[in-house]
Write a protein that holds these residues in place. Sequence first.
Motif, PDB file in Angstrom:
ATOM      1  N   ASN A  25      22.450  14.698  52.919  1.00  0.00           N
ATOM      2  CA  ASN A  25      23.331  15.854  52.709  1.00  0.00           C
ATOM      3  C   ASN A  25      24.105  15.719  51.399  1.00  0.00           C
ATOM      4  O   ASN A  25      24.250  16.676  50.647  1.00  0.00           O
ATOM      5  CB  ASN A  25      24.312  16.001  53.876  1.00  0.00           C
ATOM      6  CG  ASN A  25      23.634  16.470  55.148  1.00  0.00           C
ATOM      7  OD1 ASN A  25      22.542  17.023  55.108  1.00  0.00           O
ATOM      8  ND2 ASN A  25      24.286  16.239  56.281  1.00  0.00           N
ATOM      9  N   TYR A  26      24.589  14.511  51.153  1.00  0.00           N
ATOM     10  CA  TYR A  26      25.318  14.243  49.915  1.00  0.00           C
ATOM     11  C   TYR A  26      24.411  14.422  48.705  1.00  0.00           C
ATOM     12  O   TYR A  26      24.776  15.053  47.716  1.00  0.00           O
ATOM     13  CB  TYR A  26      25.906  12.827  49.957  1.00  0.00           C
ATOM     14  CG  TYR A  26      26.555  12.416  48.656  1.00  0.00           C
ATOM     15  CD1 TYR A  26      27.771  12.965  48.259  1.00  0.00           C
ATOM     16  CD2 TYR A  26      25.948  11.485  47.822  1.00  0.00           C
ATOM     17  CE1 TYR A  26      28.369  12.594  47.079  1.00  0.00           C
ATOM     18  CE2 TYR A  26      26.538  11.107  46.633  1.00  0.00           C
ATOM     19  CZ  TYR A  26      27.741  11.663  46.265  1.00  0.00           C
ATOM     20  OH  TYR A  26      28.325  11.296  45.099  1.00  0.00           O
ATOM     21  N   ILE A  27      23.204  13.891  48.777  1.00  0.00           N
ATOM     22  CA  ILE A  27      22.252  14.001  47.660  1.00  0.00           C
ATOM     23  C   ILE A  27      21.898  15.463  47.418  1.00  0.00           C
ATOM     24  O   ILE A  27      21.845  15.921  46.269  1.00  0.00           O
ATOM     25  CB  ILE A  27      21.002  13.144  47.925  1.00  0.00           C
ATOM     26  CG1 ILE A  27      21.383  11.665  47.837  1.00  0.00           C
ATOM     27  CG2 ILE A  27      19.878  13.487  46.956  1.00  0.00           C
ATOM     28  CD1 ILE A  27      20.300  10.718  48.285  1.00  0.00           C
ATOM     29  N   THR A  28      21.693  16.235  48.462  1.00  0.00           N
ATOM     30  CA  THR A  28      21.386  17.661  48.321  1.00  0.00           C
ATOM     31  C   THR A  28      22.540  18.390  47.637  1.00  0.00           C
ATOM     32  O   THR A  28      22.343  19.211  46.747  1.00  0.00           O
ATOM     33  CB  THR A  28      21.105  18.271  49.708  1.00  0.00           C
ATOM     34  OG1 THR A  28      20.030  17.562  50.311  1.00  0.00           O
ATOM     35  CG2 THR A  28      20.742  19.749  49.600  1.00  0.00           C
ATOM     36  N   LEU A  29      23.753  18.057  48.066  1.00  0.00           N
ATOM     37  CA  LEU A  29      24.934  18.647  47.450  1.00  0.00           C
ATOM     38  C   LEU A  29      25.017  18.287  45.968  1.00  0.00           C
ATOM     39  O   LEU A  29      25.251  19.150  45.113  1.00  0.00           O
ATOM     40  CB  LEU A  29      26.196  18.164  48.178  1.00  0.00           C
ATOM     41  CG  LEU A  29      27.527  18.650  47.628  1.00  0.00           C
ATOM     42  CD1 LEU A  29      27.669  20.147  47.850  1.00  0.00           C
ATOM     43  CD2 LEU A  29      28.667  17.897  48.278  1.00  0.00           C
ATOM     44  N   VAL A  30      24.805  17.025  45.635  1.00  0.00           N
ATOM     45  CA  VAL A  30      24.845  16.572  44.238  1.00  0.00           C
ATOM     46  C   VAL A  30      23.755  17.253  43.424  1.00  0.00           C
ATOM     47  O   VAL A  30      23.996  17.722  42.309  1.00  0.00           O
ATOM     48  CB  VAL A  30      24.734  15.032  44.156  1.00  0.00           C
ATOM     49  CG1 VAL A  30      24.503  14.586  42.717  1.00  0.00           C
ATOM     50  CG2 VAL A  30      25.986  14.386  44.723  1.00  0.00           C
ATOM     51  N   GLU A  31      22.534  17.313  43.967  1.00  0.00           N
ATOM     52  CA  GLU A  31      21.423  17.965  43.247  1.00  0.00           C
ATOM     53  C   GLU A  31      21.737  19.432  42.979  1.00  0.00           C
ATOM     54  O   GLU A  31      21.462  19.956  41.899  1.00  0.00           O
ATOM     55  CB  GLU A  31      20.125  17.834  44.035  1.00  0.00           C
ATOM     56  CG  GLU A  31      19.519  16.453  43.984  1.00  0.00           C
ATOM     57  CD  GLU A  31      18.250  16.343  44.821  1.00  0.00           C
ATOM     58  OE1 GLU A  31      18.028  17.168  45.721  1.00  0.00           O
ATOM     59  OE2 GLU A  31      17.478  15.406  44.553  1.00  0.00           O
ATOM     60  N   THR A  32      22.340  20.107  43.955  1.00  0.00           N
ATOM     61  CA  THR A  32      22.705  21.518  43.779  1.00  0.00           C
ATOM     62  C   THR A  32      23.745  21.661  42.673  1.00  0.00           C
ATOM     63  O   THR A  32      23.628  22.522  41.793  1.00  0.00           O
ATOM     64  CB  THR A  32      23.250  22.089  45.105  1.00  0.00           C
ATOM     65  OG1 THR A  32      22.258  21.935  46.110  1.00  0.00           O
ATOM     66  CG2 THR A  32      23.607  23.555  44.969  1.00  0.00           C
ATOM     67  N   GLU A  33      24.766  20.815  42.713  1.00  0.00           N
ATOM     68  CA  GLU A  33      25.804  20.871  41.688  1.00  0.00           C
ATOM     69  C   GLU A  33      25.255  20.514  40.311  1.00  0.00           C
ATOM     70  O   GLU A  33      25.589  21.152  39.319  1.00  0.00           O
ATOM     71  CB  GLU A  33      26.965  19.948  42.062  1.00  0.00           C
ATOM     72  CG  GLU A  33      27.779  20.467  43.221  1.00  0.00           C
ATOM     73  CD  GLU A  33      28.936  19.550  43.582  1.00  0.00           C
ATOM     74  OE1 GLU A  33      29.227  18.611  42.812  1.00  0.00           O
ATOM     75  OE2 GLU A  33      29.555  19.784  44.624  1.00  0.00           O
ATOM     76  N   VAL A  34      24.406  19.504  40.243  1.00  0.00           N
ATOM     77  CA  VAL A  34      23.792  19.123  38.963  1.00  0.00           C
ATOM     78  C   VAL A  34      22.945  20.264  38.427  1.00  0.00           C
ATOM     79  O   VAL A  34      23.006  20.602  37.244  1.00  0.00           O
ATOM     80  CB  VAL A  34      22.971  17.819  39.103  1.00  0.00           C
ATOM     81  CG1 VAL A  34      22.094  17.595  37.883  1.00  0.00           C
ATOM     82  CG2 VAL A  34      23.883  16.632  39.333  1.00  0.00           C
ATOM     83  N   GLY A  35      22.162  20.886  39.300  1.00  0.00           N
ATOM     84  CA  GLY A  35      21.328  22.023  38.869  1.00  0.00           C
ATOM     85  C   GLY A  35      22.170  23.164  38.335  1.00  0.00           C
ATOM     86  O   GLY A  35      21.848  23.758  37.303  1.00  0.00           O
ATOM     87  N   GLU A  36      23.264  23.474  39.036  1.00  0.00           N
ATOM     88  CA  GLU A  36      24.159  24.539  38.581  1.00  0.00           C
ATOM     89  C   GLU A  36      24.812  24.163  37.255  1.00  0.00           C
ATOM     90  O   GLU A  36      24.912  24.979  36.343  1.00  0.00           O
ATOM     91  CB  GLU A  36      25.227  24.817  39.649  1.00  0.00           C
ATOM     92  CG  GLU A  36      26.236  25.881  39.270  1.00  0.00           C
ATOM     93  CD  GLU A  36      25.633  27.261  39.047  1.00  0.00           C
ATOM     94  OE1 GLU A  36      26.271  28.066  38.350  1.00  0.00           O
ATOM     95  OE2 GLU A  36      24.524  27.538  39.542  1.00  0.00           O
TER      96      GLU A  36
END
Length: 183
Positions: free
Chosen positions: A49-60
Amino acid sequence: MAVTNPNRIVLDILQPDSLQEGAEKINDSFDFYDQKLTSQEDLQTSIWNYITLVETEVGENERQLMQHEERITNAEGTLTTTTATANVAKQKADANAVTLANLTRRPLYTIRSDKDENGIFRRIEYRRSVDGILVRSTVLSEPDDEGRYTKRTVRVLGDDGKYYEYIRTLRYDADGDFEREDP
């Protein structure tokens, strides 16, 4: 950002001494989890969940960065174009100023005309010797009862190539001698 081993990444990021310490750091760091992590499976779910959140923020963030870079590139292009246009305009203005200055500073010749019965020339023109263009003219008008002119109209060639005209009122003293000129 593809992740194959979430335990390694979280351990690298948080640098815990044990898996339990890593779970405690995640629990302490993220208030959005409702329950404490108690098992390996809970830890892995939280990590994913944390990695998904980080990936989303990094992508944005990457998308926003690309938009900012594009805006900067466009602004630099506009600045370059504007600067070039301003430089060309300045060069043209400088050239025109030099040309007009050179033309108006050349020797002038005078033409006097429209002589009245008292021997006064009512019209005087100043022209450039090189091309005969009128640079300045003066016209006297509106004589009073004693033949003294009370109005002088002056026409001048401006730096912009246009003619400008102004009118002056002529004043005389009690003896009839010219005293001053008022706007």
